[in-house]
Design an enzyme around this catalytic site. Structure first.
Site, PDB file in Angstrom:
ATOM      1  N   LYS A  58       0.832  -1.208   0.000  1.00 50.63           N
ATOM      2  CA  LYS A  58       0.000   0.000   0.000  1.00 50.63           C
ATOM      3  C   LYS A  58       0.867   1.258   0.000  1.00 50.63           C
ATOM      4  O   LYS A  58       0.563   2.239  -0.684  1.00 50.63           O
ATOM      5  CB  LYS A  58      -0.945  -0.016   1.213  1.00 50.63           C
ATOM      6  CG  LYS A  58      -2.099  -0.983   1.025  1.00 50.63           C
ATOM      7  CD  LYS A  58      -2.842  -1.279   2.310  1.00 50.63           C
ATOM      8  CE  LYS A  58      -3.926  -2.330   2.063  1.00 50.63           C
ATOM      9  NZ  LYS A  58      -4.507  -2.871   3.287  1.00 50.63           N
ATOM     10  N   GLN A 102      -4.165  -1.530   9.852  1.00 48.43           N
ATOM     11  CA  GLN A 102      -4.065  -2.876   9.255  1.00 48.43           C
ATOM     12  C   GLN A 102      -4.516  -3.906  10.292  1.00 48.43           C
ATOM     13  O   GLN A 102      -4.041  -3.896  11.425  1.00 48.43           O
ATOM     14  CB  GLN A 102      -2.616  -3.136   8.820  1.00 48.43           C
ATOM     15  CG  GLN A 102      -2.402  -4.440   8.078  1.00 48.43           C
ATOM     16  CD  GLN A 102      -3.130  -4.495   6.740  1.00 48.43           C
ATOM     17  OE1 GLN A 102      -3.081  -3.561   5.965  1.00 48.43           O
ATOM     18  NE2 GLN A 102      -3.806  -5.595   6.480  1.00 48.43           N
ATOM     19  N   ASP A 125     -10.486   3.885   4.789  1.00 49.00           N
ATOM     20  CA  ASP A 125     -10.652   2.443   4.608  1.00 49.00           C
ATOM     21  C   ASP A 125     -12.109   2.033   4.826  1.00 49.00           C
ATOM     22  O   ASP A 125     -12.477   0.878   4.625  1.00 49.00           O
ATOM     23  CB  ASP A 125      -9.730   1.710   5.582  1.00 49.00           C
ATOM     24  CG  ASP A 125      -9.358   0.309   5.111  1.00 49.00           C
ATOM     25  OD1 ASP A 125      -9.460   0.040   3.895  1.00 49.00           O
ATOM     26  OD2 ASP A 125      -8.966  -0.527   5.960  1.00 49.00           O
TER      27      ASP A 125
END
Length: 288
Positions: A58, A102, A125
């Site tokens: 990412k 994450q 996200d």
């Protein structure tokens, strides 16, 4: 499916490249007008090898698109309170425009509480309750990245969802549930299936659109698929295997996503696009 109709692969890789290019153009415009590049903060607890790889990937994509990334690596022993403090600090930092936590974060951390420490305007996200509600009600906000990528793929391949029966296999908070809401918003009739669903094959056989998001390799087989259906495989299992048995599904589907190269690249592209949009919103920039 008639003998003349051939299956078409839904190429997430090339669509994602287009999206990232558009995001890069916007990012350059923001940097030029404000002197500040859009910035994504990535937070990782511990050193799970798959998570480390995802974060590295990412960050590399961010760099290519002209997005700055700031990485915060926390030890596996980090407490929930420490993680929440870190996320709250990033939420309050005007130099950070998007935050990606994450996960999994480890069994000792309440992930929902951690997600909720992310300010909604930085939730690129799409993991907070605020984002889920906004998405469900069709209000401005950030969508979960994988469902957002799936919807863009369906749109790119002109899949008309109105009145179609969409079956979502999986009910996770960041994939199954939100993709069902987005399909519903496009006037599909949505059925959610999961590990306790009775007679799963029969329900899938009725689907015009199947979204497989359950994390069980090759769970859905060709004979489960209605001829001419659209098959979106959002599963990713060891050995580059999806939740759909690709080879047998090819004989029935009209459109299908490959694994890899289908949904995966779209997820990251949506993350980057949303980070750039978050930066534009926070810096008060209207795009031309």
């Amino acid at each position: 499916m008639s003998a003349t109709q051939t299956v078409q692969l839904m190429d997430g890789t090339s669509l994602a490249k287009r999206l990232v290019k558009e995001a890069a153009v916007k990012a350059a415009e923001i940097s030029q007008r404000t002197g500040a590049a859009p910035c994504l903060a990535t937070v990782l607890v511990g050193e799970d090898p798959a998570s480390v790889t995802y974060v590295r990937m990412k960050r590399a994509r961010c760099a290519k698109a002209g997005i700055k990334s700031r990485h915060i690596g926390l030890p596996a022993t980090t407490t929930a309170a420490e993680l929440i403090d870190t996320l709250a600090g990033l939420s309050g930092d005007p130099k950070v425009h998007g935050i990606l936590l994450q996960h999994p974060c480890g069994p000792h951390i309440d992930e929902r509480a951690a997600f909720e420490a992310i300010a909604p305007e930085k939730d690129v996200d799409g993991v907070t309750m605020h984002s889920f509600a906004a998405m469900s009600f069709g209000l401005p906000g950030f969508v979960s990245c994988t469902p957002g990528g799936i919807m863009r793929l369906l749109e790119a391949y002109d899949v008309d969802l109105a009145g179609k029966h969409a079956v979502v296999v999986g009910r996770s908070a960041i994939l199954g549930k939100p993709v069902g809401m987005l399909l519903l918003a496009k006037d599909a009739t949505v059925t959610y299936c999961h590990s306790r669903t009775a007679d799963l094959s029969r329900i899938i056989q009725e689907a015009d659109v199947v979204v497989a998001a359950v994390g069980r390799p090759r769970l859905i087989r060709g004979e489960d698929i209605k001829p001419g259906a659209v098959v979106i495989d959002a599963g990713y299992n060891p050995g580059n295997v999806g939740d759909v048995d690709f080879d047998t599904a090819l004989t029935r589907a009209r459109l299908i996503t490959p694994v890899p190269g289908g949904v995966g690249p779209m997820t990251i592209a949506v993350l980057l696009a949303q980070t750039v949009n978050a930066a534009a919103n926070q810096l008060g920039i209207q795009h031309h």
